[in-house]
Design an enzyme around this catalytic site. Structure first.
Site, mmCIF file in Angstrom:
data_model
loop_
_atom_site.group_PDB
_atom_site.id
_atom_site.type_symbol
_atom_site.label_atom_id
_atom_site.label_comp_id
_atom_site.label_asym_id
_atom_site.label_seq_id
_atom_site.Cartn_x
_atom_site.Cartn_y
_atom_site.Cartn_z
ATOM 1 N N LYS A 1 0.599 2.517 -3.392
ATOM 2 C CA LYS A 1 0.415 1.260 -2.641
ATOM 3 C C LYS A 1 -1.001 1.104 -2.077
ATOM 4 O O LYS A 1 -1.504 -0.006 -1.927
ATOM 5 C CB LYS A 1 1.419 1.181 -1.489
ATOM 6 C CG LYS A 1 2.885 1.152 -1.942
ATOM 7 C CD LYS A 1 3.800 1.319 -0.734
ATOM 8 C CE LYS A 1 5.266 1.280 -1.107
ATOM 9 N NZ LYS A 1 6.135 1.570 0.055
ATOM 10 N N TYR B 1 6.159 -3.273 -9.736
ATOM 11 C CA TYR B 1 6.206 -2.374 -8.570
ATOM 12 C C TYR B 1 6.843 -1.016 -8.936
ATOM 13 O O TYR B 1 6.286 0.046 -8.647
ATOM 14 C CB TYR B 1 6.983 -3.069 -7.436
ATOM 15 C CG TYR B 1 7.274 -2.178 -6.260
ATOM 16 C CD1 TYR B 1 6.288 -1.876 -5.326
ATOM 17 C CD2 TYR B 1 8.548 -1.622 -6.085
ATOM 18 C CE1 TYR B 1 6.555 -1.036 -4.250
ATOM 19 C CE2 TYR B 1 8.826 -0.784 -5.015
ATOM 20 C CZ TYR B 1 7.829 -0.496 -4.096
ATOM 21 O OH TYR B 1 8.088 0.340 -3.046
ATOM 22 N N SER C 1 5.014 5.751 -3.018
ATOM 23 C CA SER C 1 4.278 4.887 -2.086
ATOM 24 C C SER C 1 2.774 5.155 -2.045
ATOM 25 O O SER C 1 2.030 4.328 -1.516
ATOM 26 C CB SER C 1 4.833 5.049 -0.675
ATOM 27 O OG SER C 1 6.018 4.332 -0.549
ATOM 28 N N TYR D 1 4.462 6.195 7.117
ATOM 29 C CA TYR D 1 5.633 5.420 7.533
ATOM 30 C C TYR D 1 5.689 5.348 9.052
ATOM 31 O O TYR D 1 4.692 5.193 9.726
ATOM 32 C CB TYR D 1 6.927 6.025 6.968
ATOM 33 C CG TYR D 1 6.888 6.326 5.499
ATOM 34 C CD1 TYR D 1 6.618 5.337 4.569
ATOM 35 C CD2 TYR D 1 7.106 7.607 5.031
ATOM 36 C CE1 TYR D 1 6.593 5.605 3.219
ATOM 37 C CE2 TYR D 1 7.087 7.888 3.679
ATOM 38 C CZ TYR D 1 6.831 6.884 2.781
ATOM 39 O OH TYR D 1 6.804 7.158 1.459
ATOM 40 N N VAL E 1 7.779 9.153 -1.402
ATOM 41 C CA VAL E 1 9.092 9.808 -1.342
ATOM 42 C C VAL E 1 9.284 10.899 -2.398
ATOM 43 O O VAL E 1 10.293 11.596 -2.386
ATOM 44 C CB VAL E 1 10.283 8.823 -1.432
ATOM 45 C CG1 VAL E 1 10.469 8.051 -0.168
ATOM 46 C CG2 VAL E 1 10.164 7.931 -2.629
HETATM 47 N N1 GLN Z 1 9.439 3.527 -5.053
HETATM 48 C C1 GLN Z 1 9.810 3.861 -3.715
HETATM 49 C C2 GLN Z 1 10.671 2.767 -3.107
HETATM 50 O O1 GLN Z 1 10.382 1.638 -3.303
HETATM 51 C C3 GLN Z 1 8.583 4.075 -2.901
HETATM 52 C C4 GLN Z 1 8.910 4.316 -1.464
HETATM 53 C C5 GLN Z 1 8.176 5.423 -0.861
HETATM 54 O O2 GLN Z 1 7.542 6.271 -1.487
HETATM 55 N N2 GLN Z 1 8.330 5.447 0.434
HETATM 56 O O3 GLN Z 1 11.613 3.024 -2.426
#
Ligand code: GLN
Length: 314
Positions: free
Chosen positions: A73, A198, A70, A250, A268
């Site tokens: 992003k 993505y 994430s 988050y 994550v």
């Molecule tokens: N690639 C992970 C997902 O889409 C990214 C999510 C994350 O790091 N929270 O679940």
């Protein structure tokens, strides 16, 4: 205290603080919903703090490579803003914290007009991926990878193919989010192509020093602090920094803003990119995640550092 002596204190204190925070990993576990991520060493913890003059303090498992997940992003948002402009991006993705888990579908149906609440939850980041310019998924993936190569200063930066494949094969929830967004008329293009882009940028592999360099660019409003060259537009960096503050950790973003007081984004994989505005870029990794999906040891360490140095985003 001058920032110079602060860096010296950081260098002296970090090794001990890392070892103390490392113990917190016992209260978490590496993500397993992407099977490949579960292979990460649970109690690893590494950190690099990079200053504007290029001096850095580091400690722990800084050699550990990990995927951006994430954290990517934040930067794909900036790229989409560069490509499309604010109005077009925010017609398709909102500006509010969701209060739900990062992969939640709930509000997409509950709250009109059915656009994702913000660009840092999965639904929002998938929409952002769809907005990045390029002719087809291969060109977009290459363009995004080159962009991250520029941000990290590593022209050999690549993706972890095992993590990429693992997520492509098991990302059913993201698939359902994307198809739902398509049905809502929010997602343009082929759903599988957008998801491929993505998953690909989530699987870009970095280390703590590269993450710290990306963080320092944000801390320095998009300018390379050593050369003064503008790499990212200041306005878009401000937008990204604000999202990091309100949504970057988050559903624990409020608590982190109070306790650590720094704009940050976690992934994550256990990575966290944190920013001491105008001063430092921080890259850390600690794969064991807490209940809300953030590195437990990493959050513990950042809170401690922030208190010790009286850091604040204000
Ligand atoms: N690639 C992970 C997902 O889409 C990214 C999510 C994350 O790091 N929270 O679940």
């Amino acid at each position: 205290m001058t920032s110079n002596s602060e860096m010296e204190r950081l260098k002296r204190s970090l090794p001990e603080w890392v070892e103390e925070s490392r113990g917190q990993a016992a209260f978490g576990a590496a993500a397993s919903y992407i099977p490949e991520l579960a292979k990460a060493p649970n109690d690893a913890l590494g950190i690099v703090v990079l200053g504007r003059d290029g001096d850095s303090a580091s400690a722990g498992d800084t050699d550990l490579a990990f995927t951006l997940q994430s954290i990517s992003k934040v930067f794909t948002l900036i790229l989409a803003l560069i490509d499309r402009g604010e109005e077009a991006v925010f017609a398709k993705v909102g500006m509010e914290p969701s209060g739900d888990n990062f992969n939640s579908m709930l509000k997409l149906e509950l709250v009109e007009p059915g656009i994702p609440f913000n660009p840092l939850i999965n639904a929002g980041a998938i929409v952002v991926s769809s907005l990045i310019s390029g002719n087809g998924p291969e060109e977009k993936k290459e363009r995004i990878l080159n962009y991250f190569r520029e941000l990290t200063g590593n022209d050999r930066l690549g993706i972890h193919s095992g993590v990429y494949r693992s997520e492509s094969e098991t990302g059913h929830r993201n698939r359902s989010l994307a198809y739902f967004l398509k049905e809502n008329g929010v997602l343009d293009g082929e759903v599988e192509d957008v998801l491929d882009v993505y998953f690909h940028h989530c699987a870009i592999e970095v280390n703590c020093a590269e993450l710290a360099r990306m963080a320092l660019l944000i801390a320095n409003d998009g300018r390379d602090p050593l050369t003064g060259t503008g790499i990212l537009p200041r306005r878009f960096v401000q937008i990204a920094k604000t999202f990091m503050t309100t949504c970057g950790m988050y559903n624990a973003s409020g608590e982190f803003a109070i306790r650590a007081g720094l704009p940050a984004k976690s992934g994550v994989s256990g990575g966290i990119l944190a920013v001491v505005p105008g001063r430092y870029g921080i890259g850390l990794v600690g794969p064991a995640l807490g209940r809300k999906g953030n590195s437990v040891a990493g959050v513990h360490l950042l809170e401690r550092m922030s208190r010790a140095f009286d850091w604040s985003m204000f």
